[in-house]
Design a protein around this motif. Structure first.
Motif, PDB file in Angstrom:
ATOM      1  N   HIS A 127       0.733  -1.172   0.026  1.00 30.94           N
ATOM      2  CA  HIS A 127       0.011  -0.011  -0.032  1.00 30.94           C
ATOM      3  C   HIS A 127       1.052   1.087   0.015  1.00 30.94           C
ATOM      4  O   HIS A 127       0.443   2.191  -0.732  1.00 30.94           O
ATOM      5  N   PHE A 128       1.983   1.333   0.859  1.00 29.05           N
ATOM      6  CA  PHE A 128       2.941   2.571   0.864  1.00 29.05           C
ATOM      7  C   PHE A 128       4.286   2.233   0.064  1.00 29.05           C
ATOM      8  O   PHE A 128       4.382   3.429  -0.187  1.00 29.05           O
ATOM      9  N   TRP A 129       4.916   1.285   0.625  1.00 24.83           N
ATOM     10  CA  TRP A 129       6.386   1.393   0.290  1.00 24.83           C
ATOM     11  C   TRP A 129       6.522   1.232  -1.353  1.00 24.83           C
ATOM     12  O   TRP A 129       7.215   2.265  -1.946  1.00 24.83           O
ATOM     13  N   VAL A 130       5.890   0.226  -1.957  1.00 23.73           N
ATOM     14  CA  VAL A 130       6.275   0.123  -3.257  1.00 23.73           C
ATOM     15  C   VAL A 130       5.426   1.179  -4.156  1.00 23.73           C
ATOM     16  O   VAL A 130       6.489   1.657  -5.031  1.00 23.73           O
ATOM     17  N   PRO A 131       4.411   1.518  -3.887  1.00 28.11           N
ATOM     18  CA  PRO A 131       3.847   2.763  -4.958  1.00 28.11           C
ATOM     19  C   PRO A 131       4.331   4.212  -4.545  1.00 28.11           C
ATOM     20  O   PRO A 131       4.208   4.995  -5.021  1.00 28.11           O
ATOM     21  N   VAL A 132       4.680   4.469  -3.143  1.00 25.32           N
ATOM     22  CA  VAL A 132       4.903   5.840  -2.842  1.00 25.32           C
ATOM     23  C   VAL A 132       6.071   6.201  -1.956  1.00 25.32           C
ATOM     24  O   VAL A 132       6.893   6.794  -2.545  1.00 25.32           O
ATOM     25  N   LEU A 133       6.431   5.096  -0.914  1.00 22.68           N
ATOM     26  CA  LEU A 133       7.203   5.861   0.120  1.00 22.68           C
ATOM     27  C   LEU A 133       8.843   5.567  -0.125  1.00 22.68           C
ATOM     28  O   LEU A 133       9.669   6.038   0.273  1.00 22.68           O
ATOM     29  N   ASN A 134       9.186   4.549  -1.083  1.00 27.36           N
ATOM     30  CA  ASN A 134      10.388   4.374  -1.382  1.00 27.36           C
ATOM     31  C   ASN A 134      10.990   5.788  -2.165  1.00 27.36           C
ATOM     32  O   ASN A 134      12.088   6.064  -1.863  1.00 27.36           O
ATOM     33  N   SER A 135      10.062   6.502  -2.920  1.00 28.47           N
ATOM     34  CA  SER A 135      10.495   7.823  -3.285  1.00 28.47           C
ATOM     35  C   SER A 135      10.778   8.877  -2.282  1.00 28.47           C
ATOM     36  O   SER A 135      11.490   9.813  -2.400  1.00 28.47           O
ATOM     37  N   ALA A 136      10.479   8.656  -0.999  1.00 28.42           N
ATOM     38  CA  ALA A 136      10.951   9.787  -0.098  1.00 28.42           C
ATOM     39  C   ALA A 136      12.345   9.516   0.608  1.00 28.42           C
ATOM     40  O   ALA A 136      12.930  10.218   1.331  1.00 28.42           O
ATOM     41  N   PHE A 137      12.976   8.255   0.268  1.00 30.38           N
ATOM     42  CA  PHE A 137      14.344   7.955   0.382  1.00 30.38           C
ATOM     43  C   PHE A 137      14.866   7.925  -0.832  1.00 30.38           C
ATOM     44  O   PHE A 137      15.607   7.090  -1.350  1.00 30.38           O
ATOM     45  N   PRO A 138      15.463   9.010  -1.607  1.00 30.97           N
ATOM     46  CA  PRO A 138      15.997   9.204  -2.850  1.00 30.97           C
ATOM     47  C   PRO A 138      17.596   8.733  -2.797  1.00 30.97           C
ATOM     48  O   PRO A 138      18.022   8.194  -3.831  1.00 30.97           O
ATOM     49  N   HIS A 139      18.032   8.545  -1.549  1.00 30.87           N
ATOM     50  CA  HIS A 139      19.374   8.060  -1.707  1.00 30.87           C
ATOM     51  C   HIS A 139      19.682   6.790  -1.008  1.00 30.87           C
ATOM     52  O   HIS A 139      20.788   6.425  -0.665  1.00 30.87           O
ATOM     53  N   TYR A 140      18.639   6.020  -1.040  1.00 32.25           N
ATOM     54  CA  TYR A 140      18.432   4.533  -0.506  1.00 32.25           C
ATOM     55  C   TYR A 140      18.095   3.651  -1.621  1.00 32.25           C
ATOM     56  O   TYR A 140      16.941   3.769  -2.153  1.00 32.25           O
ATOM     57  N   ARG A 141      18.894   2.627  -1.667  1.00 31.41           N
ATOM     58  CA  ARG A 141      18.533   1.624  -2.905  1.00 31.41           C
ATOM     59  C   ARG A 141      18.366   0.115  -2.136  1.00 31.41           C
ATOM     60  O   ARG A 141      18.612  -0.790  -2.783  1.00 31.41           O
ATOM     61  N   GLY A 142      18.272  -0.067  -1.006  1.00 27.65           N
ATOM     62  CA  GLY A 142      18.493  -1.313  -0.204  1.00 27.65           C
ATOM     63  C   GLY A 142      16.794  -1.804   0.028  1.00 27.65           C
ATOM     64  O   GLY A 142      15.860  -1.137  -0.629  1.00 27.65           O
ATOM     65  N   PRO A 143      16.723  -2.978   0.615  1.00 25.29           N
ATOM     66  CA  PRO A 143      15.172  -3.399   0.833  1.00 25.29           C
ATOM     67  C   PRO A 143      14.412  -2.707   1.952  1.00 25.29           C
ATOM     68  O   PRO A 143      15.322  -1.973   2.843  1.00 25.29           O
ATOM     69  N   ARG A 144      13.336  -2.518   1.602  1.00 26.31           N
ATOM     70  CA  ARG A 144      12.487  -1.898   2.858  1.00 26.31           C
ATOM     71  C   ARG A 144      12.665  -2.431   4.056  1.00 26.31           C
ATOM     72  O   ARG A 144      12.760  -1.653   5.383  1.00 26.31           O
ATOM     73  N   ALA A 145      12.794  -3.643   4.500  1.00 27.25           N
ATOM     74  CA  ALA A 145      12.950  -4.258   5.723  1.00 27.25           C
ATOM     75  C   ALA A 145      14.153  -4.063   6.465  1.00 27.25           C
ATOM     76  O   ALA A 145      14.269  -3.750   7.491  1.00 27.25           O
ATOM     77  N   ARG A 146      15.239  -3.656   6.079  1.00 25.57           N
ATOM     78  CA  ARG A 146      16.505  -3.211   6.412  1.00 25.57           C
ATOM     79  C   ARG A 146      16.287  -1.927   6.970  1.00 25.57           C
ATOM     80  O   ARG A 146      16.744  -1.511   8.153  1.00 25.57           O
ATOM     81  N   LEU A 147      15.722  -0.952   5.839  1.00 28.74           N
ATOM     82  CA  LEU A 147      15.461   0.469   6.720  1.00 28.74           C
ATOM     83  C   LEU A 147      14.623   0.548   7.872  1.00 28.74           C
ATOM     84  O   LEU A 147      14.812   1.081   8.711  1.00 28.74           O
ATOM     85  N   TYR A 148      13.268  -0.314   7.659  1.00 25.44           N
ATOM     86  CA  TYR A 148      12.489  -0.549   8.771  1.00 25.44           C
ATOM     87  C   TYR A 148      13.237  -0.762  10.064  1.00 25.44           C
ATOM     88  O   TYR A 148      12.869  -0.432  11.266  1.00 25.44           O
ATOM     89  N   SER A 149      13.937  -1.837  10.119  1.00 27.18           N
ATOM     90  CA  SER A 149      14.820  -2.427  11.000  1.00 27.18           C
ATOM     91  C   SER A 149      15.473  -1.149  11.756  1.00 27.18           C
ATOM     92  O   SER A 149      15.782  -1.055  12.958  1.00 27.18           O
ATOM     93  N   ASP A 150      16.536  -0.502  10.974  1.00 24.20           N
ATOM     94  CA  ASP A 150      17.077   0.575  11.477  1.00 24.20           C
ATOM     95  C   ASP A 150      16.119   1.464  12.154  1.00 24.20           C
ATOM     96  O   ASP A 150      16.534   2.170  13.356  1.00 24.20           O
ATOM     97  N   LEU A 151      15.083   1.755  11.796  1.00 23.92           N
ATOM     98  CA  LEU A 151      14.311   3.171  12.051  1.00 23.92           C
ATOM     99  C   LEU A 151      13.660   2.331  13.407  1.00 23.92           C
ATOM    100  O   LEU A 151      13.454   3.322  14.527  1.00 23.92           O
ATOM    101  N   THR A 152      13.117   1.222  13.446  1.00 24.03           N
ATOM    102  CA  THR A 152      12.624   0.748  14.724  1.00 24.03           C
ATOM    103  C   THR A 152      13.286   0.653  15.902  1.00 24.03           C
ATOM    104  O   THR A 152      13.301   1.018  16.988  1.00 24.03           O
TER     105      THR A 152
END
Length: 219
Positions: A127-152
């Motif tokens: 709903h969010f990551w694939v269509p929208v929120l990946n664009s909020a991190f223009p300098h990130y090219r990794g998987p969503r899960a790794r970013l989410y783990s860092d942020l949690t």
């Protein structure tokens, strides 16, 4: 080795709270006292970097969702789960108690860091990551899960800092690096500006001297 903390400390800060520092100092009350104050000092030094990350993150996610939904109050149209809707409603009530009229900007400021990070969780992937929120991190090219783990992990750090809890036991150098790594995914310019003002490295390096009593803690 001193085995007793000052009476005012046990009265004003509470012995159950201080026992965690006594254990960390292996029963040395004077070292525990200094460790407590260093924990305050290092927490204060983390407030600035966490401030920068939290604001950059929520503004980036908000901006992407506004563009996607075509409205500033995107949470009214987005497929939030039950917990997300509860957090939105809680923010709305909080704004209503303080403000005559609540704007979308008021809501963005009121929504918790945990809410914003939750938008990157597995349940929102399609709903969010694939269509929208990946664009909020223009300098990130990794998987969503790794970013989410860092942020949690950083949400836990932020909450401990803001609720005056111990953080001295964490790998704070790694936490600090994670703050700037994620901030760099959002805005390298912001990360560079923040690092130029950041006193955390000096505070971290002084830990041993503070606990030994070589340098007084300051905050």
């Amino acid at each position: 080795m001193s085995t007793r903390l000052p009476e005012w400390m046990t009265r004003d800060l509470s012995l159950p709270r201080l026992r965690r520092y006594i254990r960390a100092a292996h029963g040395d009350a004077r070292a525990a006292e200094r460790l407590y104050w260093w924990n305050v000092e290092v927490s204060a030094a983390l407030v600035g970097p966490l401030h920068c990350l939290e604001l950059a993150l929520r503004n980036a996610l908000h901006g992407a969702l506004v563009r996607h939904h075509g409205r500033p109050d995107w949470w009214e149209a987005a497929p939030l789960n039950e917990r997300g809707r509860q957090l939105v409603e809680s923010a709305r009530r909080s704004c209503g108690r303080r403000l005559r009229r609540t704007t979308p900007d008021d809501m963005v400021a009121e929504l918790t860091l945990g809410f914003w990070v939750s938008l990157l969780s597995t349940g929102y992937d399609r709903h969010f990551w694939v269509p929208v929120l990946n664009s909020a991190f223009p300098h990130y090219r990794g998987p969503r899960a790794r970013l989410y783990s860092d942020l949690t992990s950083l949400v836990l750090l932020r909450n401990r800092v803001m609720h005056h809890e111990p953080v001295h036991h964490r790998h704070l150098a790694a936490d600090h690096a994670s703050i700037y790594r994620v901030l760099g995914y959002l805005s390298p310019e912001f990360a560079k500006e923040a690092q130029a003002m950041d006193r955390f490295p000096d505070v971290l390096a002084a830990r041993a001297d503070v606990v030994r009593g070589v340098r007084p803690p300051r905050f």
